[in-house]
Design a protein around this motif. Structure first.
Motif, mmCIF file in Angstrom:
data_model
loop_
_atom_site.group_PDB
_atom_site.id
_atom_site.type_symbol
_atom_site.label_atom_id
_atom_site.label_comp_id
_atom_site.label_asym_id
_atom_site.label_seq_id
_atom_site.Cartn_x
_atom_site.Cartn_y
_atom_site.Cartn_z
ATOM 1 N N VAL B 145 0.095 11.473 -4.492
ATOM 2 C CA VAL B 145 -0.540 12.404 -5.556
ATOM 3 C C VAL B 145 -0.269 11.562 -7.207
ATOM 4 C CG1 VAL B 145 -0.610 14.588 -7.076
ATOM 5 C CG2 VAL B 145 -0.545 14.710 -4.699
ATOM 6 N N LEU B 146 -1.056 10.741 -7.786
ATOM 7 C CA LEU B 146 -0.651 9.886 -8.669
ATOM 8 C C LEU B 146 -1.213 10.508 -10.213
ATOM 9 C CD1 LEU B 146 -1.437 6.482 -6.774
ATOM 10 C CD2 LEU B 146 0.642 7.882 -6.850
ATOM 11 N N ALA B 147 -0.533 9.577 -11.196
ATOM 12 C CA ALA B 147 -1.097 10.326 -12.570
ATOM 13 C C ALA B 147 -2.194 9.693 -12.723
ATOM 14 C CB ALA B 147 -0.097 9.682 -13.528
ATOM 15 N N GLY B 148 -3.093 10.072 -13.833
ATOM 16 C CA GLY B 148 -4.557 9.684 -14.082
ATOM 17 C C GLY B 148 -4.375 8.448 -15.138
ATOM 18 N N VAL B 149 -3.399 8.464 -15.940
ATOM 19 C CA VAL B 149 -3.238 7.414 -16.969
ATOM 20 C C VAL B 149 -2.958 6.265 -16.300
ATOM 21 C CG1 VAL B 149 -1.894 6.559 -18.908
ATOM 22 C CG2 VAL B 149 -2.170 8.873 -18.682
ATOM 23 N N PRO B 150 -3.736 5.089 -16.491
ATOM 24 C CA PRO B 150 -3.831 3.866 -15.763
ATOM 25 C C PRO B 150 -2.520 3.240 -15.587
ATOM 26 C CG PRO B 150 -5.722 3.734 -16.750
ATOM 27 C CD PRO B 150 -5.019 5.142 -17.363
ATOM 28 N N ARG B 151 -1.747 3.119 -16.690
ATOM 29 C CA ARG B 151 -0.398 2.375 -16.659
ATOM 30 C C ARG B 151 0.729 3.001 -15.860
ATOM 31 N NH1 ARG B 151 3.116 2.164 -21.743
ATOM 32 N NH2 ARG B 151 4.806 1.443 -20.806
ATOM 33 N N ILE B 152 0.455 4.490 -15.735
ATOM 34 C CA ILE B 152 1.502 5.316 -15.007
ATOM 35 C C ILE B 152 1.013 5.052 -13.602
ATOM 36 C CG2 ILE B 152 2.517 7.483 -14.519
ATOM 37 C CD1 ILE B 152 1.874 7.936 -17.507
ATOM 38 N N MET B 153 -0.381 5.315 -13.251
ATOM 39 C CA MET B 153 -0.645 5.238 -11.845
ATOM 40 C C MET B 153 -0.356 3.890 -11.270
ATOM 41 S SD MET B 153 -3.158 4.292 -9.542
ATOM 42 C CE MET B 153 -4.027 3.304 -10.541
ATOM 43 N N GLN B 154 -0.537 2.868 -12.022
ATOM 44 C CA GLN B 154 -0.390 1.727 -11.448
ATOM 45 C C GLN B 154 1.233 1.439 -11.266
ATOM 46 O OE1 GLN B 154 -1.995 -1.520 -13.902
ATOM 47 N NE2 GLN B 154 -3.793 -0.316 -13.909
ATOM 48 N N ALA B 155 2.099 1.895 -12.247
ATOM 49 C CA ALA B 155 3.654 2.067 -11.743
ATOM 50 C C ALA B 155 4.107 2.553 -10.631
ATOM 51 C CB ALA B 155 4.314 2.294 -13.092
ATOM 52 N N GLN B 156 3.512 3.866 -10.378
ATOM 53 C CA GLN B 156 3.613 4.698 -9.405
ATOM 54 C C GLN B 156 3.017 4.194 -8.031
ATOM 55 O OE1 GLN B 156 1.444 8.361 -10.876
ATOM 56 N NE2 GLN B 156 3.509 9.222 -11.119
ATOM 57 N N PHE B 157 1.916 3.435 -8.171
ATOM 58 C CA PHE B 157 1.586 2.863 -6.963
ATOM 59 C C PHE B 157 2.377 1.652 -6.426
ATOM 60 C CE2 PHE B 157 -1.060 -0.215 -4.346
ATOM 61 C CZ PHE B 157 -1.595 0.678 -3.644
ATOM 62 N N GLU B 158 2.874 0.828 -7.406
ATOM 63 C CA GLU B 158 3.629 -0.252 -6.960
ATOM 64 C C GLU B 158 4.975 0.208 -6.378
ATOM 65 O OE1 GLU B 158 2.163 -2.881 -6.503
ATOM 66 O OE2 GLU B 158 0.494 -2.713 -7.694
ATOM 67 N N ALA B 159 5.317 1.417 -6.800
ATOM 68 C CA ALA B 159 6.870 1.972 -6.462
ATOM 69 C C ALA B 159 6.537 2.439 -5.127
ATOM 70 C CB ALA B 159 7.105 3.227 -7.270
ATOM 71 N N LEU B 160 5.354 2.999 -4.560
ATOM 72 C CA LEU B 160 5.237 3.378 -3.308
ATOM 73 C C LEU B 160 4.559 2.385 -2.249
ATOM 74 C CD1 LEU B 160 2.196 4.135 -2.456
ATOM 75 C CD2 LEU B 160 2.100 5.839 -4.149
ATOM 76 N N ALA B 161 3.944 1.163 -2.729
ATOM 77 C CA ALA B 161 3.339 0.391 -2.177
ATOM 78 C C ALA B 161 4.243 -0.497 -0.995
ATOM 79 C CB ALA B 161 2.778 -0.770 -2.939
ATOM 80 N N PRO B 162 5.654 -0.525 -1.190
ATOM 81 C CA PRO B 162 6.392 -1.151 -0.006
ATOM 82 C C PRO B 162 6.316 -0.216 1.245
ATOM 83 C CG PRO B 162 7.647 -1.516 -2.062
ATOM 84 C CD PRO B 162 6.151 -0.467 -2.329
ATOM 85 N N ASP B 163 6.304 0.963 1.268
ATOM 86 C CA ASP B 163 6.185 1.993 2.399
ATOM 87 C C ASP B 163 4.971 2.153 3.002
ATOM 88 O OD1 ASP B 163 8.774 2.671 1.421
ATOM 89 O OD2 ASP B 163 8.216 4.219 0.129
ATOM 90 N N LEU B 164 3.719 1.571 2.425
ATOM 91 C CA LEU B 164 2.663 1.670 3.148
ATOM 92 C C LEU B 164 2.547 0.562 4.293
ATOM 93 C CD1 LEU B 164 0.186 1.855 0.006
ATOM 94 C CD2 LEU B 164 1.090 3.720 1.277
ATOM 95 N N VAL B 165 1.875 1.027 5.364
ATOM 96 C CA VAL B 165 1.715 0.240 6.438
ATOM 97 C C VAL B 165 0.353 -0.211 6.517
ATOM 98 C CG1 VAL B 165 1.801 -0.155 8.977
ATOM 99 C CG2 VAL B 165 3.669 1.309 7.934
ATOM 100 N N GLY B 166 0.137 -1.752 6.879
ATOM 101 C CA GLY B 166 -1.347 -1.998 6.585
ATOM 102 C C GLY B 166 -1.647 -3.021 7.839
ATOM 103 N N GLY B 167 -2.733 -3.418 7.880
ATOM 104 C CA GLY B 167 -3.041 -4.222 8.817
ATOM 105 C C GLY B 167 -3.336 -5.546 8.269
#
Lengths: 247, 247
Positions: B145-167
Protein backbone atom coordinates in the motif's frame (compact mmCIF):
# COMPACT_ATOMS: atom_id res chain seq x y z
CA UNK A 1 -32.99 14.20 -8.95
CA UNK A 2 -31.68 13.16 -12.35
CA UNK A 3 -30.40 9.68 -13.06
CA UNK A 4 -26.63 9.10 -12.79
CA UNK A 5 -24.98 7.77 -15.96
CA UNK A 6 -21.78 5.78 -15.57
CA UNK A 7 -18.92 4.67 -17.80
CA UNK A 8 -15.82 2.51 -17.80
CA UNK A 9 -12.75 2.66 -20.04
CA UNK A 10 -10.74 -0.40 -21.05
CA UNK A 11 -7.25 0.51 -22.27
CA UNK A 12 -5.75 -2.29 -24.36
CA UNK A 13 -2.04 -1.79 -24.36
CA UNK A 14 1.05 -3.78 -23.50
CA UNK A 15 3.06 -0.64 -24.20
CA UNK A 16 1.37 1.23 -21.34
CA UNK A 17 1.79 -1.63 -18.86
CA UNK A 18 5.50 -1.88 -19.71
CA UNK A 19 5.90 1.83 -19.00
CA UNK A 20 7.18 2.51 -22.52
CA UNK A 21 4.25 4.80 -23.39
CA UNK A 22 2.33 7.20 -21.17
CA UNK A 23 -1.45 6.89 -21.67
CA UNK A 24 -2.99 10.09 -23.01
CA UNK A 25 -6.59 8.95 -23.44
CA UNK A 26 -7.89 8.38 -19.90
CA UNK A 27 -7.73 12.06 -18.92
CA UNK A 28 -9.41 13.16 -22.14
CA UNK A 29 -12.26 10.67 -21.75
CA UNK A 30 -12.69 11.48 -18.03
CA UNK A 31 -13.03 15.20 -18.72
CA UNK A 32 -15.26 14.91 -21.78
CA UNK A 33 -17.58 12.31 -20.25
CA UNK A 34 -18.01 14.51 -17.20
CA UNK A 35 -18.96 17.44 -19.43
CA UNK A 36 -21.63 15.20 -20.97
CA UNK A 37 -23.01 14.26 -17.54
CA UNK A 38 -21.49 10.76 -17.52
CA UNK A 39 -19.21 9.65 -14.68
CA UNK A 40 -16.12 7.63 -15.45
CA UNK A 41 -16.08 5.16 -12.54
CA UNK A 42 -13.54 2.54 -13.61
CA UNK A 43 -10.51 2.19 -15.86
CA UNK A 44 -8.74 -1.07 -16.58
CA UNK A 45 -5.48 -1.40 -18.48
CA UNK A 46 -4.87 -4.91 -19.83
CA UNK A 47 -2.44 -6.55 -22.26
CA UNK A 48 -3.57 -7.82 -25.67
CA UNK A 49 -4.46 -11.30 -24.43
CA UNK A 50 -7.87 -12.72 -25.30
CA UNK A 51 -8.03 -14.58 -21.97
CA UNK A 52 -7.71 -11.29 -20.09
CA UNK A 53 -9.81 -9.08 -22.35
CA UNK A 54 -12.97 -11.13 -22.90
CA UNK A 55 -13.94 -11.54 -19.22
CA UNK A 56 -13.16 -7.84 -18.57
CA UNK A 57 -15.31 -6.74 -21.54
CA UNK A 58 -18.20 -8.92 -20.35
CA UNK A 59 -18.00 -7.56 -16.84
CA UNK A 60 -17.57 -3.87 -17.64
CA UNK A 61 -20.34 -3.70 -20.26
CA UNK A 62 -22.73 -5.18 -17.68
CA UNK A 63 -21.65 -2.99 -14.77
CA UNK A 64 -21.72 0.43 -16.47
CA UNK A 65 -24.01 2.35 -18.83
CA UNK A 66 -21.19 2.86 -21.33
CA UNK A 67 -17.90 1.10 -22.03
CA UNK A 68 -15.18 2.66 -24.16
CA UNK A 69 -12.15 0.68 -25.32
CA UNK A 70 -8.95 2.22 -26.71
CA UNK A 71 -6.29 0.48 -28.76
CA UNK A 72 -5.80 -2.79 -30.61
CA UNK A 73 -7.86 -2.06 -33.73
CA UNK A 74 -5.08 -1.73 -36.31
CA UNK A 75 -3.94 -4.08 -39.08
CA UNK A 76 -1.30 -6.18 -37.25
CA UNK A 77 -1.40 -9.59 -35.56
CA UNK A 78 -1.45 -8.00 -32.09
CA UNK A 79 -4.70 -6.11 -32.87
CA UNK A 80 -7.26 -8.44 -31.31
CA UNK A 81 -9.85 -6.04 -29.89
CA UNK A 82 -12.52 -6.77 -32.52
CA UNK A 83 -12.25 -10.53 -31.98
CA UNK A 84 -12.44 -10.07 -28.20
CA UNK A 85 -15.48 -7.78 -28.36
CA UNK A 86 -17.22 -10.25 -30.69
CA UNK A 87 -16.43 -13.08 -28.27
CA UNK A 88 -17.76 -11.05 -25.33
CA UNK A 89 -21.07 -10.59 -27.20
CA UNK A 90 -20.99 -14.19 -28.52
CA UNK A 91 -21.28 -12.96 -32.09
CA UNK A 92 -19.22 -13.89 -35.17
CA UNK A 93 -16.76 -11.45 -36.77
CA UNK A 94 -17.82 -10.33 -40.26
CA UNK A 95 -16.37 -7.99 -42.87
CA UNK A 96 -18.50 -4.83 -42.63
CA UNK A 97 -19.44 -3.73 -46.18
CA UNK A 98 -19.44 -0.02 -45.43
CA UNK A 99 -16.10 -0.23 -43.60
CA UNK A 100 -14.63 -2.07 -46.60
CA UNK A 101 -15.90 0.63 -48.93
CA UNK A 102 -14.41 3.40 -46.74
CA UNK A 103 -11.01 1.69 -46.71
CA UNK A 104 -11.04 0.97 -50.47
CA UNK A 105 -11.94 4.62 -51.21
CA UNK A 106 -9.17 5.87 -48.94
CA UNK A 107 -6.34 3.50 -49.91
CA UNK A 108 -7.18 3.01 -53.61
CA UNK A 109 -4.44 0.85 -55.19
CA UNK A 110 -2.66 0.59 -51.87
CA UNK A 111 -5.40 -1.55 -50.29
CA UNK A 112 -4.09 -4.90 -49.01
CA UNK A 113 -5.18 -7.74 -46.74
CA UNK A 114 -3.68 -6.11 -43.64
CA UNK A 115 -5.64 -2.90 -44.25
CA UNK A 116 -8.82 -4.87 -44.94
CA UNK A 117 -8.48 -6.40 -41.48
CA UNK A 118 -9.66 -2.99 -40.27
CA UNK A 119 -13.07 -3.65 -41.94
CA UNK A 120 -13.76 -6.56 -39.59
CA UNK A 121 -16.49 -5.99 -36.97
CA UNK A 122 -18.69 -8.09 -34.72
CA UNK A 123 -21.91 -8.96 -36.60
CA UNK A 124 -24.54 -6.26 -36.14
CA UNK A 125 -22.09 -3.53 -35.11
CA UNK A 126 -22.26 0.07 -36.33
CA UNK A 127 -19.34 2.26 -37.37
CA UNK A 128 -17.86 5.37 -35.74
CA UNK A 129 -16.45 7.93 -38.13
CA UNK A 130 -12.68 8.47 -38.22
CA UNK A 131 -11.97 11.72 -40.08
CA UNK A 132 -8.21 11.34 -39.51
CA UNK A 133 -7.28 8.02 -41.11
CA UNK A 134 -10.66 6.56 -42.16
CA UNK A 135 -10.43 3.11 -40.46
CA UNK A 136 -13.64 3.37 -38.41
CA UNK A 137 -14.34 2.79 -34.75
CA UNK A 138 -17.10 0.36 -33.84
CA UNK A 139 -20.23 0.62 -31.70
CA UNK A 140 -22.18 -2.37 -30.47
CA UNK A 141 -24.92 -1.96 -27.87
CA UNK A 142 -23.29 0.11 -25.09
CA UNK A 143 -19.68 -0.59 -26.16
CA UNK A 144 -17.60 1.88 -28.20
CA UNK A 145 -14.37 0.57 -29.71
CA UNK A 146 -11.90 3.41 -30.37
CA UNK A 147 -8.34 3.75 -31.67
CA UNK A 148 -5.32 4.05 -29.36
CA UNK A 149 -3.62 6.94 -31.17
CA UNK A 150 -4.87 9.99 -29.20
CA UNK A 151 -5.59 12.19 -32.21
CA UNK A 152 -7.76 9.50 -33.82
CA UNK A 153 -9.39 8.46 -30.53
CA UNK A 154 -10.41 12.06 -29.85
CA UNK A 155 -11.87 12.52 -33.34
CA UNK A 156 -13.84 9.28 -32.99
CA UNK A 157 -15.10 10.28 -29.55
CA UNK A 158 -16.29 13.67 -30.80
CA UNK A 159 -18.05 11.92 -33.70
CA UNK A 160 -20.03 9.71 -31.33
CA UNK A 161 -20.48 12.19 -28.45
CA UNK A 162 -23.78 13.68 -29.74
CA UNK A 163 -25.36 10.21 -29.42
CA UNK A 164 -24.45 9.75 -25.75
CA UNK A 165 -27.21 10.34 -23.22
CA UNK A 166 -26.02 11.84 -19.95
CA UNK A 167 -27.37 13.51 -16.84
CA UNK A 168 -26.27 16.67 -15.11
CA UNK A 169 -22.54 17.35 -15.45
CA UNK A 170 -20.43 17.61 -12.31
CA UNK A 171 -19.28 21.14 -11.57
CA UNK A 172 -16.04 21.40 -9.67
CA UNK A 173 -14.02 23.92 -7.69
CA UNK A 174 -10.37 23.43 -6.84
CA UNK A 175 -8.73 25.39 -4.00
CA UNK A 176 -4.96 24.98 -3.70
CA UNK A 177 -4.10 25.67 -0.07
CA UNK A 178 -0.61 26.36 1.26
CA UNK A 179 -0.94 24.01 4.23
CA UNK A 180 -0.56 20.26 4.85
CA UNK A 181 -3.75 18.28 4.46
CA UNK A 182 -3.63 17.02 8.06
CA UNK A 183 -4.33 20.57 9.27
CA UNK A 184 -7.47 20.96 7.21
CA UNK A 185 -8.60 17.33 7.69
CA UNK A 186 -10.90 17.69 10.76
CA UNK A 187 -12.75 20.73 9.40
CA UNK A 188 -13.04 19.22 5.93
CA UNK A 189 -14.44 15.97 7.34
CA UNK A 190 -17.06 17.90 9.32
CA UNK A 191 -18.01 19.93 6.25
CA UNK A 192 -18.34 16.72 4.18
CA UNK A 193 -20.82 15.36 6.74
CA UNK A 194 -23.02 18.43 6.35
CA UNK A 195 -22.80 18.32 2.52
CA UNK A 196 -23.24 14.65 1.56
CA UNK A 197 -24.24 15.75 -1.96
CA UNK A 198 -20.89 17.53 -2.53
CA UNK A 199 -17.87 15.25 -3.12
CA UNK A 200 -14.87 16.61 -1.20
CA UNK A 201 -11.39 15.42 -2.09
CA UNK A 202 -8.04 16.37 -0.64
CA UNK A 203 -4.86 15.86 -2.69
CA UNK A 204 -1.46 16.64 -1.21
CA UNK A 205 1.29 17.97 -3.42
CA UNK A 206 4.92 18.94 -2.96
CA UNK A 207 6.57 21.79 -4.78
CA UNK A 208 10.15 22.94 -4.09
CA UNK A 209 10.07 21.04 -0.80
CA UNK A 210 6.91 22.89 0.27
CA UNK A 211 3.79 20.90 1.18
CA UNK A 212 0.38 22.02 -0.08
CA UNK A 213 -3.08 20.56 -0.55
CA UNK A 214 -5.53 20.75 -3.42
CA UNK A 215 -9.05 20.75 -2.05
CA UNK A 216 -11.54 19.75 -4.71
CA UNK A 217 -15.32 20.06 -4.36
CA UNK A 218 -17.63 18.47 -6.95
CA UNK A 219 -21.40 18.55 -7.25
CA UNK A 220 -24.12 18.63 -9.88
CA UNK A 221 -26.05 21.36 -7.99
CA UNK A 222 -24.35 24.71 -8.52
CA UNK A 223 -25.95 26.43 -5.51
CA UNK A 224 -24.90 23.66 -3.13
CA UNK A 225 -21.38 23.71 -4.59
CA UNK A 226 -21.15 27.46 -4.03
CA UNK A 227 -22.43 27.21 -0.45
CA UNK A 228 -19.90 24.48 0.38
CA UNK A 229 -17.08 26.42 -1.28
CA UNK A 230 -17.92 29.57 0.72
CA UNK A 231 -17.85 27.58 3.95
CA UNK A 232 -14.54 25.96 2.97
CA UNK A 233 -12.96 29.37 2.28
CA UNK A 234 -14.08 30.53 5.73
CA UNK A 235 -12.60 27.39 7.27
CA UNK A 236 -9.23 27.94 5.57
CA UNK A 237 -9.17 31.57 6.70
CA UNK A 238 -10.04 30.53 10.28
CA UNK A 239 -7.12 28.06 10.23
CA UNK A 240 -4.79 30.89 9.23
CA UNK A 241 -4.15 29.36 5.81
CA UNK A 242 -4.25 31.01 2.42
CA UNK A 243 -4.74 30.00 -1.18
CA UNK A 244 -1.50 28.86 -2.80
CA UNK A 245 -0.63 31.56 -5.34
CA UNK A 246 1.88 29.35 -7.16
CA UNK A 247 -0.68 26.79 -8.32
CA UNK B 1 12.68 -21.78 -18.11
CA UNK B 2 12.30 -19.52 -15.11
CA UNK B 3 8.98 -18.87 -13.45
CA UNK B 4 7.03 -15.78 -14.52
CA UNK B 5 6.17 -13.35 -11.74
CA UNK B 6 3.15 -11.11 -12.19
CA UNK B 7 1.79 -7.93 -10.64
CA UNK B 8 -1.24 -5.67 -10.69
CA UNK B 9 -1.57 -2.01 -9.70
CA UNK B 10 -4.71 -0.52 -8.17
CA UNK B 11 -4.79 3.28 -8.49
CA UNK B 12 -7.21 4.81 -5.99
CA UNK B 13 -8.09 8.21 -7.27
CA UNK B 14 -11.22 10.16 -8.11
CA UNK B 15 -8.95 12.94 -9.38
CA UNK B 16 -7.53 10.70 -12.12
CA UNK B 17 -10.95 9.43 -13.22
CA UNK B 18 -12.25 13.01 -13.46
CA UNK B 19 -9.31 13.91 -15.71
CA UNK B 20 -8.15 16.61 -13.30
CA UNK B 21 -4.80 14.89 -12.63
CA UNK B 22 -2.63 12.82 -14.95
CA UNK B 23 -1.41 9.63 -13.29
CA UNK B 24 2.37 9.54 -12.97
CA UNK B 25 2.78 6.25 -11.09
CA UNK B 26 1.71 3.54 -13.55
CA UNK B 27 4.62 4.10 -15.93
CA UNK B 28 7.15 4.17 -13.10
CA UNK B 29 5.86 0.93 -11.60
CA UNK B 30 5.65 -0.78 -15.02
CA UNK B 31 9.27 0.05 -15.82
CA UNK B 32 10.71 -0.76 -12.39
CA UNK B 33 8.78 -4.02 -12.00
CA UNK B 34 10.00 -5.14 -15.41
CA UNK B 35 13.60 -4.42 -14.38
CA UNK B 36 13.02 -6.66 -11.36
CA UNK B 37 11.67 -9.48 -13.55
CA UNK B 38 8.02 -8.94 -12.59
CA UNK B 39 5.39 -8.31 -15.27
CA UNK B 40 2.70 -5.73 -14.69
CA UNK B 41 -0.35 -7.41 -16.24
CA UNK B 42 -3.27 -5.33 -14.99
CA UNK B 43 -4.01 -1.82 -13.78
CA UNK B 44 -7.33 -0.70 -12.37
CA UNK B 45 -8.24 2.88 -11.54
CA UNK B 46 -11.17 3.18 -9.11
CA UNK B 47 -12.78 5.94 -7.06
CA UNK B 48 -12.51 6.02 -3.27
CA UNK B 49 -15.63 3.96 -2.66
CA UNK B 50 -15.41 0.96 -0.34
CA UNK B 51 -17.99 -0.94 -2.41
CA UNK B 52 -15.72 -0.68 -5.47
CA UNK B 53 -12.34 -1.12 -3.80
CA UNK B 54 -12.86 -4.16 -1.56
CA UNK B 55 -13.95 -6.60 -4.32
CA UNK B 56 -11.14 -5.35 -6.60
CA UNK B 57 -8.53 -5.80 -3.85
CA UNK B 58 -9.76 -9.35 -3.14
CA UNK B 59 -9.66 -10.28 -6.79
CA UNK B 60 -6.31 -8.73 -7.72
CA UNK B 61 -4.41 -10.09 -4.70
CA UNK B 62 -5.60 -13.59 -5.64
CA UNK B 63 -4.90 -13.31 -9.37
CA UNK B 64 -1.34 -11.90 -9.26
CA UNK B 65 1.86 -12.54 -7.33
CA UNK B 66 2.03 -8.91 -6.20
CA UNK B 67 -0.53 -6.13 -5.83
CA UNK B 68 0.52 -2.50 -5.41
CA UNK B 69 -1.98 0.21 -4.49
CA UNK B 70 -1.36 3.94 -4.84
CA UNK B 71 -3.25 6.74 -3.14
CA UNK B 72 -5.79 7.18 -0.38
CA UNK B 73 -3.50 6.80 2.65
CA UNK B 74 -3.44 10.38 3.93
CA UNK B 75 -5.12 11.99 6.93
CA UNK B 76 -8.46 13.09 5.44
CA UNK B 77 -11.95 11.57 5.40
CA UNK B 78 -11.54 10.46 1.76
CA UNK B 79 -8.47 8.33 2.61
CA UNK B 80 -10.07 4.91 2.96
CA UNK B 81 -7.42 2.58 1.51
CA UNK B 82 -6.34 1.11 4.86
CA UNK B 83 -9.93 0.29 5.84
CA UNK B 84 -10.56 -1.32 2.45
CA UNK B 85 -7.38 -3.43 2.55
CA UNK B 86 -8.26 -4.58 6.06
CA UNK B 87 -11.76 -5.51 4.88
CA UNK B 88 -10.34 -7.41 1.90
CA UNK B 89 -8.20 -9.48 4.31
CA UNK B 90 -11.04 -9.67 6.88
CA UNK B 91 -8.80 -8.20 9.55
CA UNK B 92 -9.46 -5.35 12.00
CA UNK B 93 -7.70 -1.98 11.68
CA UNK B 94 -5.31 -1.25 14.54
CA UNK B 95 -2.99 1.62 15.46
CA UNK B 96 0.50 0.34 14.56
CA UNK B 97 2.85 1.21 17.49
CA UNK B 98 5.93 1.74 15.31
CA UNK B 99 4.00 3.89 12.85
CA UNK B 100 2.71 6.01 15.75
CA UNK B 101 6.25 6.43 17.07
CA UNK B 102 7.52 7.49 13.61
CA UNK B 103 4.77 10.10 13.29
CA UNK B 104 5.25 11.43 16.83
CA UNK B 105 9.01 11.75 16.25
CA UNK B 106 8.46 13.57 12.97
CA UNK B 107 5.64 15.94 13.94
CA UNK B 108 6.57 16.60 17.60
CA UNK B 109 4.16 19.16 19.05
CA UNK B 110 2.28 19.33 15.73
CA UNK B 111 0.92 15.79 16.06
CA UNK B 112 -2.88 15.67 15.92
CA UNK B 113 -5.68 13.15 15.44
CA UNK B 114 -5.69 13.58 11.65
CA UNK B 115 -1.96 12.81 11.44
CA UNK B 116 -2.35 9.84 13.77
CA UNK B 117 -4.85 8.39 11.30
CA UNK B 118 -1.74 7.63 9.21
CA UNK B 119 -0.60 5.16 11.91
CA UNK B 120 -3.64 2.93 11.25
CA UNK B 121 -2.92 -0.42 9.55
CA UNK B 122 -4.64 -3.76 9.10
CA UNK B 123 -3.71 -6.05 12.02
CA UNK B 124 -0.49 -7.95 11.30
CA UNK B 125 0.74 -5.59 8.58
CA UNK B 126 4.36 -4.43 8.24
CA UNK B 127 5.55 -0.92 7.41
CA UNK B 128 7.27 0.44 4.30
CA UNK B 129 9.74 3.24 4.92
CA UNK B 130 8.90 6.72 3.68
CA UNK B 131 12.06 8.85 3.76
CA UNK B 132 10.21 11.87 2.33
CA UNK B 133 7.38 12.57 4.78
CA UNK B 134 7.62 9.67 7.26
CA UNK B 135 3.97 8.41 7.10
CA UNK B 136 4.78 4.80 6.18
CA UNK B 137 3.44 2.56 3.44
CA UNK B 138 2.01 -0.81 4.46
CA UNK B 139 2.73 -4.38 3.41
CA UNK B 140 0.42 -7.28 4.13
CA UNK B 141 1.04 -10.66 2.50
CA UNK B 142 1.45 -9.87 -1.22
CA UNK B 143 -0.16 -6.42 -1.06
CA UNK B 144 1.88 -3.19 -0.90
CA UNK B 145 0.00 0.00 0.00
CA UNK B 146 1.82 3.09 -1.29
CA UNK B 147 1.24 6.85 -1.34
CA UNK B 148 -0.26 8.64 -4.34
CA UNK B 149 2.22 11.55 -4.45
CA UNK B 150 4.78 10.34 -7.03
CA UNK B 151 7.90 11.41 -5.10
CA UNK B 152 6.74 9.54 -1.98
CA UNK B 153 5.44 6.53 -3.94
CA UNK B 154 8.80 6.16 -5.69
CA UNK B 155 10.76 6.38 -2.43
CA UNK B 156 8.50 3.76 -0.84
CA UNK B 157 8.81 1.49 -3.86
CA UNK B 158 12.62 1.70 -3.79
CA UNK B 159 12.56 0.93 -0.05
CA UNK B 160 10.60 -2.30 -0.63
CA UNK B 161 12.12 -3.30 -4.00
CA UNK B 162 15.02 -5.35 -2.52
CA UNK B 163 12.43 -7.68 -0.93
CA UNK B 164 10.61 -8.45 -4.21
CA UNK B 165 11.38 -11.79 -5.82
CA UNK B 166 11.32 -11.73 -9.61
CA UNK B 167 12.37 -13.79 -12.59
CA UNK B 168 14.29 -12.81 -15.69
CA UNK B 169 13.65 -9.21 -16.77
CA UNK B 170 12.19 -8.56 -20.21
CA UNK B 171 14.71 -7.04 -22.62
CA UNK B 172 13.21 -4.88 -25.32
CA UNK B 173 14.14 -3.34 -28.64
CA UNK B 174 12.13 -0.55 -30.25
CA UNK B 175 12.44 0.18 -33.99
CA UNK B 176 10.64 3.33 -35.20
CA UNK B 177 9.88 2.74 -38.87
CA UNK B 178 8.86 5.45 -41.35
CA UNK B 179 6.02 3.42 -42.86
CA UNK B 180 2.39 2.67 -41.98
CA UNK B 181 1.89 -0.45 -39.90
CA UNK B 182 -0.32 -2.08 -42.54
CA UNK B 183 2.72 -2.40 -44.83
CA UNK B 184 4.81 -4.25 -42.28
CA UNK B 185 1.85 -6.26 -40.89
CA UNK B 186 2.10 -9.45 -43.01
CA UNK B 187 5.87 -9.88 -42.53
CA UNK B 188 5.64 -9.06 -38.82
CA UNK B 189 2.85 -11.60 -38.33
CA UNK B 190 4.91 -14.30 -40.05
CA UNK B 191 7.96 -13.42 -37.92
CA UNK B 192 5.84 -13.60 -34.74
CA UNK B 193 4.79 -17.15 -35.68
CA UNK B 194 8.41 -18.24 -35.92
CA UNK B 195 9.35 -16.52 -32.64
CA UNK B 196 6.53 -17.35 -30.19
CA UNK B 197 8.91 -16.55 -27.30
CA UNK B 198 9.43 -12.96 -28.51
CA UNK B 199 6.50 -10.56 -27.95
CA UNK B 200 6.06 -8.38 -31.05
CA UNK B 201 4.01 -5.20 -30.81
CA UNK B 202 3.22 -2.60 -33.44
CA UNK B 203 2.24 0.93 -32.39
CA UNK B 204 1.27 3.51 -35.00
CA UNK B 205 2.11 7.16 -34.47
CA UNK B 206 1.51 10.39 -36.33
CA UNK B 207 4.01 13.23 -36.44
CA UNK B 208 3.55 16.36 -38.55
CA UNK B 209 0.92 14.53 -40.59
CA UNK B 210 3.35 11.70 -41.32
CA UNK B 211 2.45 8.13 -40.35
CA UNK B 212 5.04 5.88 -38.72
CA UNK B 213 5.12 2.69 -36.69
CA UNK B 214 7.02 1.74 -33.56
CA UNK B 215 7.88 -1.94 -33.71
CA UNK B 216 8.68 -3.28 -30.25
CA UNK B 217 10.21 -6.70 -29.58
CA UNK B 218 10.39 -8.06 -26.03
CA UNK B 219 11.90 -11.26 -24.68
CA UNK B 220 13.73 -12.57 -21.64
CA UNK B 221 16.30 -14.42 -23.80
CA UNK B 222 18.81 -11.96 -25.21
CA UNK B 223 20.04 -14.21 -28.04
CA UNK B 224 16.50 -14.88 -29.30
CA UNK B 225 15.70 -11.16 -29.08
CA UNK B 226 18.78 -10.32 -31.14
CA UNK B 227 17.97 -12.97 -33.77
CA UNK B 228 14.40 -11.70 -34.13
CA UNK B 229 15.60 -8.08 -34.30
CA UNK B 230 18.09 -8.91 -37.05
CA UNK B 231 15.37 -10.62 -39.08
CA UNK B 232 13.03 -7.67 -38.55
CA UNK B 233 15.69 -5.22 -39.78
CA UNK B 234 16.11 -7.36 -42.92
CA UNK B 235 12.33 -7.38 -43.42
CA UNK B 236 12.10 -3.58 -43.15
CA UNK B 237 14.97 -3.16 -45.64
CA UNK B 238 13.31 -5.63 -48.06
CA UNK B 239 10.09 -3.58 -47.85
CA UNK B 240 12.05 -0.50 -48.84
CA UNK B 241 11.46 1.14 -45.45
CA UNK B 242 13.96 2.78 -43.17
CA UNK B 243 14.27 3.61 -39.50
CA UNK B 244 12.58 6.87 -38.59
CA UNK B 245 15.40 9.28 -37.76
CA UNK B 246 13.09 11.75 -36.06
CA UNK B 247 12.09 9.41 -33.24
Amino acid sequence: MSRIYTAAVLVIGNEILSGRTQDANIGYLGRRLNELGIRLLEVRILPDLQSALVPALRRLKEDYDYLFTTGGIGPTHDDITVDCVAAAFERPVIEHPEARRLLEDYYGDRINDARLRMARTPEGAGLIENPVSRAPGIKIENVFVLAGVPRIMQAQFEALAPDLVGGLPMQSVSLPVAMPESEVAPGLGALQERYPDVEMGSYPYMRDGRVGTSLVLRATDEARLKAATDELRDLIAALGGGLDEDM
